[in-house]
Design a protein around this motif. Structure first.
Motif, PDB file in Angstrom:
ATOM      1  N   LYS A   3     -34.356  43.468 -78.317  1.00  0.00           N
ATOM      2  CA  LYS A   3     -34.203  42.071 -77.909  1.00  0.00           C
ATOM      3  C   LYS A   3     -34.284  41.125 -79.099  1.00  0.00           C
ATOM      4  N   ALA A   4     -33.994  41.668 -80.278  1.00  0.00           N
ATOM      5  CA  ALA A   4     -34.201  40.848 -81.454  1.00  0.00           C
ATOM      6  C   ALA A   4     -33.087  39.844 -81.679  1.00  0.00           C
ATOM      7  N   GLY A   5     -31.899  40.149 -81.161  1.00  0.00           N
ATOM      8  CA  GLY A   5     -30.793  39.223 -81.336  1.00  0.00           C
ATOM      9  C   GLY A   5     -30.168  39.314 -82.718  1.00  0.00           C
ATOM     10  N   SER A   6     -29.303  38.336 -83.024  1.00  0.00           N
ATOM     11  CA  SER A   6     -28.603  38.336 -84.303  1.00  0.00           C
ATOM     12  C   SER A   6     -29.600  38.074 -85.424  1.00  0.00           C
ATOM     13  N   SER A   7     -29.143  38.271 -86.641  1.00  0.00           N
ATOM     14  CA  SER A   7     -30.087  38.110 -87.737  1.00  0.00           C
ATOM     15  C   SER A   7     -30.512  36.652 -87.860  1.00  0.00           C
ATOM     16  N   ARG A   8     -29.639  35.739 -87.467  1.00  0.00           N
ATOM     17  CA  ARG A   8     -30.049  34.334 -87.518  1.00  0.00           C
ATOM     18  C   ARG A   8     -31.127  34.047 -86.479  1.00  0.00           C
ATOM     19  N   GLU A   9     -30.912  34.588 -85.296  1.00  0.00           N
ATOM     20  CA  GLU A   9     -31.927  34.407 -84.248  1.00  0.00           C
ATOM     21  C   GLU A   9     -33.246  35.029 -84.678  1.00  0.00           C
ATOM     22  N   GLN A  10     -33.133  36.178 -85.322  1.00  0.00           N
ATOM     23  CA  GLN A  10     -34.340  36.854 -85.773  1.00  0.00           C
ATOM     24  C   GLN A  10     -35.117  35.967 -86.729  1.00  0.00           C
ATOM     25  N   GLN A  11     -34.370  35.433 -87.724  1.00  0.00           N
ATOM     26  CA  GLN A  11     -35.047  34.582 -88.712  1.00  0.00           C
ATOM     27  C   GLN A  11     -35.722  33.407 -88.048  1.00  0.00           C
ATOM     28  N   GLN A  12     -35.010  32.889 -87.057  1.00  0.00           N
ATOM     29  CA  GLN A  12     -35.556  31.713 -86.371  1.00  0.00           C
ATOM     30  C   GLN A  12     -36.826  32.069 -85.610  1.00  0.00           C
ATOM     31  N   ARG A  13     -36.762  33.169 -84.870  1.00  0.00           N
ATOM     32  CA  ARG A  13     -37.942  33.596 -84.106  1.00  0.00           C
ATOM     33  C   ARG A  13     -39.126  33.873 -85.020  1.00  0.00           C
ATOM     34  N   VAL A  14     -38.850  34.580 -86.104  1.00  0.00           N
ATOM     35  CA  VAL A  14     -39.938  34.902 -87.025  1.00  0.00           C
ATOM     36  C   VAL A  14     -40.526  33.624 -87.584  1.00  0.00           C
ATOM     37  N   GLY A  15     -39.640  32.710 -87.955  1.00  0.00           N
ATOM     38  CA  GLY A  15     -40.112  31.428 -88.494  1.00  0.00           C
ATOM     39  C   GLY A  15     -41.025  30.727 -87.511  1.00  0.00           C
ATOM     40  N   GLU A  16     -40.586  30.713 -86.246  1.00  0.00           N
ATOM     41  CA  GLU A  16     -41.381  30.026 -85.228  1.00  0.00           C
ATOM     42  C   GLU A  16     -42.755  30.653 -85.079  1.00  0.00           C
ATOM     43  N   ILE A  17     -42.736  31.967 -84.980  1.00  0.00           N
ATOM     44  CA  ILE A  17     -44.021  32.619 -84.700  1.00  0.00           C
ATOM     45  C   ILE A  17     -44.951  32.556 -85.904  1.00  0.00           C
ATOM     46  N   VAL A  25     -48.811  30.915 -86.142  1.00  0.00           N
ATOM     47  CA  VAL A  25     -50.054  31.415 -86.725  1.00  0.00           C
ATOM     48  C   VAL A  25     -50.377  30.680 -88.026  1.00  0.00           C
ATOM     49  N   SER A  26     -49.829  29.446 -88.124  1.00  0.00           N
ATOM     50  CA  SER A  26     -50.144  28.563 -89.248  1.00  0.00           C
ATOM     51  C   SER A  26     -49.722  29.117 -90.591  1.00  0.00           C
ATOM     52  N   LEU A  27     -48.557  29.718 -90.610  1.00  0.00           N
ATOM     53  CA  LEU A  27     -48.002  30.138 -91.903  1.00  0.00           C
ATOM     54  C   LEU A  27     -46.643  29.480 -92.057  1.00  0.00           C
ATOM     55  N   PRO A  28     -46.240  29.144 -93.286  1.00  0.00           N
ATOM     56  CA  PRO A  28     -44.904  28.565 -93.477  1.00  0.00           C
ATOM     57  C   PRO A  28     -43.839  29.571 -93.056  1.00  0.00           C
ATOM     58  N   SER A  80     -52.297  36.603 -99.169  1.00  0.00           N
ATOM     59  CA  SER A  80     -53.731  36.894 -99.206  1.00  0.00           C
ATOM     60  C   SER A  80     -54.105  37.700 -97.970  1.00  0.00           C
ATOM     61  N   GLY A  81     -55.335  38.206 -97.951  1.00  0.00           N
ATOM     62  CA  GLY A  81     -55.786  39.024 -96.836  1.00  0.00           C
ATOM     63  C   GLY A  81     -55.710  38.288 -95.509  1.00  0.00           C
ATOM     64  N   GLY A  82     -56.177  37.037 -95.502  1.00  0.00           N
ATOM     65  CA  GLY A  82     -56.149  36.261 -94.266  1.00  0.00           C
ATOM     66  C   GLY A  82     -54.727  36.019 -93.796  1.00  0.00           C
ATOM     67  N   GLN A  83     -53.852  35.764 -94.769  1.00  0.00           N
ATOM     68  CA  GLN A  83     -52.444  35.525 -94.401  1.00  0.00           C
ATOM     69  C   GLN A  83     -51.833  36.781 -93.799  1.00  0.00           C
ATOM     70  N   GLN A 133     -53.423  39.110 -92.164  1.00  0.00           N
ATOM     71  CA  GLN A 133     -53.900  39.308 -90.798  1.00  0.00           C
ATOM     72  C   GLN A 133     -53.187  38.374 -89.829  1.00  0.00           C
ATOM     73  N   ARG A 134     -52.889  37.171 -90.302  1.00  0.00           N
ATOM     74  CA  ARG A 134     -52.118  36.261 -89.439  1.00  0.00           C
ATOM     75  C   ARG A 134     -50.741  36.828 -89.150  1.00  0.00           C
ATOM     76  N   VAL A 135     -50.147  37.419 -90.191  1.00  0.00           N
ATOM     77  CA  VAL A 135     -48.827  38.025 -89.972  1.00  0.00           C
ATOM     78  C   VAL A 135     -48.955  39.157 -88.949  1.00  0.00           C
ATOM     79  N   SER A 136     -50.041  39.945 -89.065  1.00  0.00           N
ATOM     80  CA  SER A 136     -50.238  41.024 -88.097  1.00  0.00           C
ATOM     81  C   SER A 136     -50.336  40.461 -86.688  1.00  0.00           C
ATOM     82  N   ILE A 137     -51.035  39.343 -86.578  1.00  0.00           N
ATOM     83  CA  ILE A 137     -51.176  38.738 -85.250  1.00  0.00           C
ATOM     84  C   ILE A 137     -49.816  38.264 -84.755  1.00  0.00           C
ATOM     85  N   ALA A 138     -49.054  37.679 -85.675  1.00  0.00           N
ATOM     86  CA  ALA A 138     -47.718  37.236 -85.292  1.00  0.00           C
ATOM     87  C   ALA A 138     -46.875  38.417 -84.820  1.00  0.00           C
TER      88      ALA A 138
END
Lengths: 315, 522, 325, 310
Positions: free
Chosen positions: D117-131, D135-138, D150-153, D155-160
């Motif tokens: 359900k990942a969609g096109s690569s543009r959609e993917q980039q968009q979804r990843v960006g949103e999520i 989790v408060s990451l650029p 960093s370690g905290g970042q 873990q945030r990515v893992s949560i995302a």
């Protein structure tokens, strides 16, 4: 104790695997003993010869038969010389063992100190020489070095003999004249390996905090060397040493070929081309056993030196 | 006990003698009992004796030792003339060959040889598995001991190879009484016969130690002990000669032996012409073989540049031969395929329209054979054939060439051990219905067989040559087996240590013939 | 030929996820690690290259150049005019080195120089083929053993033990007698001789990866085993594989030349360096150039491979101890 | 019906070399259910069986005895493809939480790709960006490699990555333990927010009782493979019933009564009676003889302790 028993069990399993592999490997080679030695005989005659030498029946049947005899301590008889296999091997063992032993001595008394020196003076040119020469030593195939020595010493012999053999019974000096060059040739790879290992473990130790602390405590260089550097460098080298020892016993084929020596290695090569199955089988098993046992002993020693190994294995 | 050790003793002995001022008097005096006492002659060679039972020994390396131990009815001199051995005299009485057996032959264990030993040995030999001598004596009907030390071998017709074939070790006299009682086992290396020496000990791949047979009918050997060492590399042989650990050596056809020995002091070299020869065989039986087509075989035979072969692979030291005629019995110049003719051969290959120009060549292991095969490869390339060499050990070679029917090969390069009489090997090895082991690649040729049988079994005297000539012409024209050249051996010895005179021609690989007359110079 | 201990014992540890997860249980406090060497900035390929050269040092660069030129000459050798001098009788028999015959000629009147060039190609070709094949197959087996553990892993470990314990040249001799001598046999023999080392090293590296959090996470997300092996585990053991392959290459070259020296490698007139040494050894005293030339080139080639392999290792895995072999 | 329910589940491992195999009881007779939207905190010392429990609930381990059901069906019977996207995990080591050879974005989108359900690569980039922003990451961090974070970042990515499929159940196994205290708080906050928004159920494993208190509504206490207490969060932190629970609280500084300091035990000793009897400061005769059963009390409280029987 359990750990040691388990290690020995694994060793036995490995040797059993080697025995199986060599048995069927030899049977897969085209041309049997009968084909080789009675080439002019008719097919019926060759079959009769096979029966006479116990080579009839399927490979599996022969294997079971052989294994049964082996477990009863019957190592069989050479097809070619009609003598007990064990005699054929024991006759050549002194030469091969002596070469291996001398090679180990060369490694221990040249390679190890050189490695330590090279590691100790790690900022000087000696260290670079040590580093490059260890790589270089490991890069010379021993038959190349052997050929070189045979050439060099046939022209100007310095009292050393490149080829042939005089057993120890003829006196140590006479024996060494013949043994030095092949033993040195045999040692070359191990020499490089031990040099490199000793060097890098000394380098590793020197950088560690407790050495710096010892230096700041004002410990004499002699004590630092004997208490810290030497001992710490020794442990990995012992391990390597065991590996090299195991390898040497099986690795003399080329050296024996180059120096025309009648050792176990050449016996095996000759026996393969002569389809002398019993000799090849037992020879390979013995060589593998030497290898596995040295490694197992090193393994057990290592377990004693470093208890974590045993703990891990006991779960 | 080692010869090395004794070498030192010998030197010490010389020093001692010189000090006493007796040197000039001692040296050169023959049959000095004192000097011969305990003397050892050490000989080095490349190959090892692998076969033990003399009656089935088909590998010539075994004969080196067996010749010293076992006697046959007759023997051959340097010119391949039959000479007395166990038999002191012989004559053809019609189709029966009658031998007078010597009465002073004694086995090394001290038991005198009996007529029974002779008859049982001969019968044993001819029944032995794989012994091809049954072929040569195929019209034999009986072997009988007669009164007064006479032995008769009856044939049902003439047999022109019988006498010279009885010179071989394959039909030697063995101690049959001891074999029956179990005291002597022909399958072990403890050789014992009526010859000048018997085996004292043997270390496989290393050395044979032979002790003089004090009862030898030819007189006690001049040297007590003969040690034959196996030193697989020519250089090591040279080194051993130089340092005195061996007194003499055979270089087993190594063409560069003289060059290797150059500059070594006190070394004498003798070139031995042998009856061994190199040949190629082409598979004219197996389905799919390119050599089913005779013209392809002939083209290959025609492309061989023997002069280049001899110059490069043999350093010029091999005997040129086009047929199987090197003994001068027949006329080489009349053979149809002789000098290379590349153009014609190339045209024949093109006309044959082969599906592929790749040909697999099975080469028996050995430096010289490999060199020969490489020269052939280059010759064949000139007529558009691509030979792919496969160098295999003797077991694989024998299995695929002789042990499989049809043979599992397209072409082979190998060497035949020569025997005294040309009829023994060339003629018989050639006819598959007789030699059997070549059935896998040599087709039967009735015309040839007829010519051969005529030469061997029907002709007498001068009639042999034309039949043989005809047989050889057929062989040459058929080009299934093509001889390349004959081999030579080099024997070298330390002239300061031993007096020896090796045979000029090496019949049946008897490289140590006359060993009982060799004498250590100290 | 190698150590049979240290990591074979791994197979005996409990096959539990729990255990290996909790052994790492010392993680607390600050884990702000910038550990993977390459720093945070993204250098351009050009910068990377110059930095690589600087890290490697001038000797390594020279070694790489020697190695590359050897391989290059080896590759173009058949198209050079000198290839004709590999023909029999193109020169005199056993001529000592001269201007025309740089390394002299052999017993069949061929240029040793031309044959050595061919030898470089064949020696590299055979050992690279065998070692790369062993690298690929060994990676598969090693990863699979690390992933499945259990009986499969034990079986693989025992097989590796057997191959290790078997005297390697004797093994090569038997292999080549079975399948017939030639390049293929040599490749198969080298393959099996170096394979167990490869399997062990990759398995050891992969065991460290199979229970990593990202693998578990991927598994929980529903990734197939194949995907996990190739997408998550393989890229993380690839550097080990590459370094080990480079290292085993020198072993492979030694084995190849040893087998050829015993007469089992490429078939005449093809000339690997070991085959040349074998041929030459019969003429050592009268034509030493037949041995010295290929011997020196072979040693140089192996030295370069070893040296470059060492350098690659120290660049890729600075902290890794040197493998025992 | 509970989302996930363990009934009398035990997990044994076979440890040791083949010739000396012995069973290690990593989990014994656990009854625990996770309701939709519920976050259960699991606490205990190292080796208490917490992680094994996590692996049981996520389906990585099958119970040796007993069952684990998902919507009433055994979890093991559900094929991998059907489970994809419904489960996710955030694990312990920031260093290893992301594949170092993959770009952050590729790691994050992978679970969705696996669902197809990942969609096109543009959609993917968009979804990843949103999520990532969630989790408060650029958003552009998706083009970076993990070592640049960093370690905290991380873990945030893992949560995302765990959130991208909107899973039903998430396992947090020591998810914040390796982080700085200040970073821990941010990440815990984020987990709590996300839980509220997405509504997933979770098991939150931690040896840090303070962190657990913040996110969990129920606390399960494990010791030596057994659940010794299961209590609503409020009850647990105010009046924990098990001396062991109190000991844990004392150890993490949540309780200042030194009466509950746990003694050091011997790991390898085989213990009869209550498995805690050599460590419990309050243990008495009965504890050495009999193992206490898990008793049910009001408000879903469950405790295994002889002291609570009266």
């Amino acid at each position: 104790m359990l750990f040691i028993a388990a290690r020995l069990g694994l060793a036995a399993l490995t040797i059993a695997g080697v025995a199986t592999l060599v048995f069927f490997g030899m049977r897969l080679i085209p041309g049997s003993y009968a084909d080789l030695f009675f080439p002019l005989a008719s097919e019926a005659d060759r079959e009769a010869i096979s029966i006479e030498y116990g080579l009839d029946g399927s490979a599996l049947e022969q294997y079971i038969l052989w294994l049964g005899k082996l477990l009863q301590g019957d190592f069989g008889t050479s097809l070619v010389t009609n003598k007990p296999v064990i005699d054929e091997i024991v006759q050549r063992l002194p030469l091969t063992l002596e070469l291996g032993f001398l090679a180990l001595m060369i490694i221990a008394f040249i390679g190890f100190p050189m490695g330590i020196i090279s590691g100790m003076f790690h900022k000087k040119w000696t260290s670079q020489v040590g580093r490059h020469s260890s790589t270089f030593l490991m890069s010379i195939p021993n038959f190349v070095l052997g050929s070189l020595l045979v050439y060099a010493f046939s022209v100007n012999s310095l009292g050393l003999k490149a080829g042939g053999w005089a057993p120890l019974s003829e006196g140590l000096m006479e024996n060494l004249k013949y043994a030095i060059l092949p033993a040195f040739t045999l040692s070359i790879t191990g020499l490089g390996l031990v040099l490199a290992t000793a060097r890098s473990s000394v380098l590793g130790v020197i950088g560690q905090d407790h050495i710096l602390a010892a230096v700041s405590r004002g410990l004499s260089p002699k004590d630092i060397f004997s208490k810290h550097i030497f001992r710490n460098a020794l442990i990995p080298v012992i391990t390597i040493f065991a590996i090299v020892a195991g390898y040497l016993l099986g690795g003399t084929v080329l050296v024996e070929t180059v120096f025309s020596l009648d050792g176990v290695g050449r016996l095996l090569v000759n026996s393969i081309t002569r389809r002398d199955y019993p000799v090849v089988q037992i020879g390979v098993i013995l060589t593998a056993t030497a290898f596995v046992l040295t490694n197992t002993i090193a393994d057990i020693l290592y377990g004693i030196i470093d208890p974590r190994v045993t703990e891990k294995n006991d779960g | 006990m080692s010869d090395k050790h004794l070498g030192i003793n010998r030197r010490d002995f010389v020093k001692g003698v010189a000090a006493l001022g007796l040197t000039t008097g001692m040296l050169g005096i023959r049959n000095m009992a004192m000097a011969a006492e305990g003397s050892t002659f050490t000989f080095g060679r490349i190959r090892e004796t692998k076969h033990l039972d003399p009656h089935s020994s088909q590998l010539s390396s075994s004969w080196h030792i067996q010749h010293m131990v076992y006697d046959s009815l007759v023997t051959l001199d340097d010119n391949f003339e039959v000479q007395p051995s166990i038999a002191t005299a012989w004559e053809w009485q019609g189709n029966t060959l009658v031998f007078t057996i010597r009465d002073n032959a004694v086995f090394a264990n001290g038991r005198a040889m009996t007529m029974e030993d002779v008859t049982v040995s001969l019968n044993r030999a001819l029944k032995s598995k794989g012994n091809p001598w049954g072929l040569l004596l195929r019209n034999k009907t009986a072997i009988t001991a007669m009164d007064g030390n006479k032995l008769s071998i009856e044939f049902n017709g003439p047999n022109n190879v019988a006498l010279s074939s009885l010179a071989a070790t394959l039909v030697c006299i063995v101690p049959t009484v001891e074999e029956a009682s179990g005291e002597w086992d022909p399958k072990t290396d403890m050789f014992m016969g009526t010859g000048p020496y018997s085996v004292e000990s043997h270390t496989a791949n290393d050395r044979w130690v032979l002790k003089a047979n004090p009862h030898y009918w030819g007189g006690a050997p001049k040297t007590d002990t003969v040690v034959v060492r196996t030193i697989p590399q020519a250089q090591s042989l040279v080194a051993a000669l130089r340092d005195g650990s061996i007194d003499a050596a055979s270089f087993d056809g190594n063409p560069d032996a003289p060059a290797l020995l150059e500059g070594a002091p006190d070394i004498e070299i003798s070139r031995l012409d042998t009856t061994d020869f190199y040949y190629i065989g082409m598979n004219a039986v197996a389905e799919g073989s390119p050599f089913l087509d005779k013209s392809v075989r002939q083209a290959v035979a025609m492309c061989i540049d023997r002069k280049q072969l001899i110059e490069f692979a043999f350093a010029g030291r091999a005997g040129l031969t086009y047929g199987w005629t090197q003994w001068g019995l027949t006329d080489d110049s009349k053979l149809p395929i002789r000098e290379p003719d590349i153009e014609k051969a190339k045209a024949m290959i093109e006309a044959a329209n082969l599906p592929t120009n790749k040909i697999k060549v099975l080469v028996r292991e050995g430096d010289t054979l490999s060199a020969v095969a490489q020269v052939l490869k280059q010759s064949a390339a000139k007529i558009g054939l691509d030979l792919e060499l496969e160098v295999v050990d003797g077991g694989v070679w024998a299995k695929r060439t002789w042990g499989t029917n049809p043979s599992d090969m397209q072409m082979v390069v190998s060497r035949y051990t020569g025997f005294a009489h040309p009829l023994i090997i060339t003629a018989h090895w050639w006819a598959p219905e007789m030699s059997r082991f070549t059935k896998g690649y040599v087709p039967e040729n009735p015309e040839y067989s007829a010519a051969l049988n005529k030469a061997v079994l029907e002709s007498t005297g001068d009639e042999i040559t034309p039949s043989l000539q005809k047989a050889y012409e057929i062989l040459n024209e058929e080009a299934v087996k093509v001889p390349l050249c004959t081999d030579i051996d080099t024997i070298a010895w330390r002239s300061d240590r031993v007096t020896m005179s090796p045979s000029r021609e090496q019949a049946q690989n008897d490289i140590l013939s006359g060993v009982e007359t060799f004498e250590m110079k100290i | 030929m190698a150590n049979s201990f240290s990591d074979s014992s791994d197979s005996d540890t409990p096959t539990s996820i729990h255990d290996s997860a909790s052994t790492h249980d010392n993680g607390h406090g600050d884990v702000l690690i910038e550990d993977s060497g390459a720093g945070a900035n993204n250098p351009s390929p050009g910068q990377r290259f110059t930095r690589l050269l600087r890290v490697a040092g001038p000797t390594t660069v020279i070694m790489v150049l020697i190695l590359l030129s050897m391989i290059f000459i080896g590759i173009i050798e058949p198209y050079l005019a000198i290839a004709d001098y590999k023909n029999i009788a193109s020169g005199p028999r056993r001529s000592a080195p001269t201007i025309q015959w740089l390394f002299g000629t052999d017993n069949l009147g061929r240029s040793v120089f031309a044959r050595v060039l061919e030898g470089i190609r064949l020696t590299f070709l055979l050992s690279v083929t065998a070692v790369v094949a062993a690298g690929i197959v060994g990676s598969f087996i090693g990863m699979a053993a690390a992933w499945y553990r259990g009986i499969f892993d034990t079986f693989i470990a025992r097989m590796a033990d057997v191959l290790f314990a078997f005297p390697s040249l004797i093994f090569g001799l038997i292999i080549s007698a079975i399948i017939g001598p030639g390049s293929f046999a040599a490749i198969v023999a080298i393959f099996f001789i170096v394979l167990p080392t490869m399997v062990r090293v990759v398995r050891g590296a992969a065991i460290g990866v199979v229970n990593r959090d990202f693998v578990v996470a991927a598994q929980i997300s529903g990734a197939s085993t194949a995907r996990i092996l190739f997408k998550h585990i393989f890229p993380n053991v690839a550097s080990v594989t590459v370094v080990q392959t480079a290292y085993l290459l020198s072993i492979g070259m030694i084995i190849e030349s040893s087998l050829s020296f015993l007469g089992l490698g490429v078939q005449p007139p093809a000339s690997s360096l070991g085959a040349l040494l074998r041929e030459g050894s019969a003429f050592l005293n009268i034509a030493p150039w037949m041995v010295l030339a290929p011997g020196a080139v072979l040693t140089l080639a192996i030295f370069c491979v070893n040296y470059v392999g060492d350098a690659a290792r120290s660049i890729i895995e600075p902290a890794q101890p040197r493998p025992l072999e | 019906m509970a989302l996930l329910e363990a009934q009398n589940a035990s997990i044994d491992f076979w440890a040791g070399p083949p010739w000396a195999r012995r069973a290690v009881h990593a989990l014994q007779n656990v009854d625990l259910s996770v309701e939709a939207g519920e976050v259960i905190g699991v606490v205990g010392e190292s080796g208490s069986g917490k992680s094994t429990l996590g692996n049981l609930f996520i389906g990585r381990l099958k119970p040796t005895l007993g069952t684990l059901t998902y919507h009433g069906k055994p979890l093991a019977s559900i094929p991998r493809r059907e489970r994809a996207g419904r489960f996710a995990a955030v694990l312990q080591h920031p260093k290893w939480s992301l594949n170092p050879m993959m770009k952050v974005g590729d790691s994050v989108i992978e679970p969705l790709q696996l669902l197809g359900k990942a969609g096109s690569s543009r959609e993917q980039q968009q979804r990843v960006g949103e999520i990532l922003e969630r989790v408060s990451l650029p958003g552009n961090y998706q083009y970076r490699y993990p070592h640049e974070l960093s370690g905290g970042q991380r873990q945030r990515v893992s949560i995302a990555r765990a959130m991208i499929t909107k899973p039903e159940f998430v396992l947090f196994d020591e998810a914040v333990s390796a982080l700085d205290v200040s970073v821990q708080a941010q990440v815990l906050n984020m987990i709590k927010d996300l839980q509220r928004d997405v509504g997933f159920s979770a098991i939150f494993i931690s040896h840090d009782l303070a962190a657990t208190r913040y996110v969990a509504s129920r606390i399960a206490v494990f010791y030596a493979g057994k659940m010794v207490e299961d209590a609503p969060s409020g009850h647990f932190y105010e009046t924990a019933s098990q001396p062991y629970s109190k000991g844990l609280q004392f150890a993490s500084g949540l309780l200042d009564n030194p009466d509950f300091e746990l003694k050091l035990g011997e790991n390898t000793k085989v213990i009869t009676g209550c498995s805690l009897n050599d460590r419990c400061p309050l243990a008495y005769d009965l504890c050495k003889r009999e193992s206490p059963p898990l008793r049910h009390f009001d408000q879903g409280l469950r405790v295994a302790c002889h002291l609570n029987e009266e």
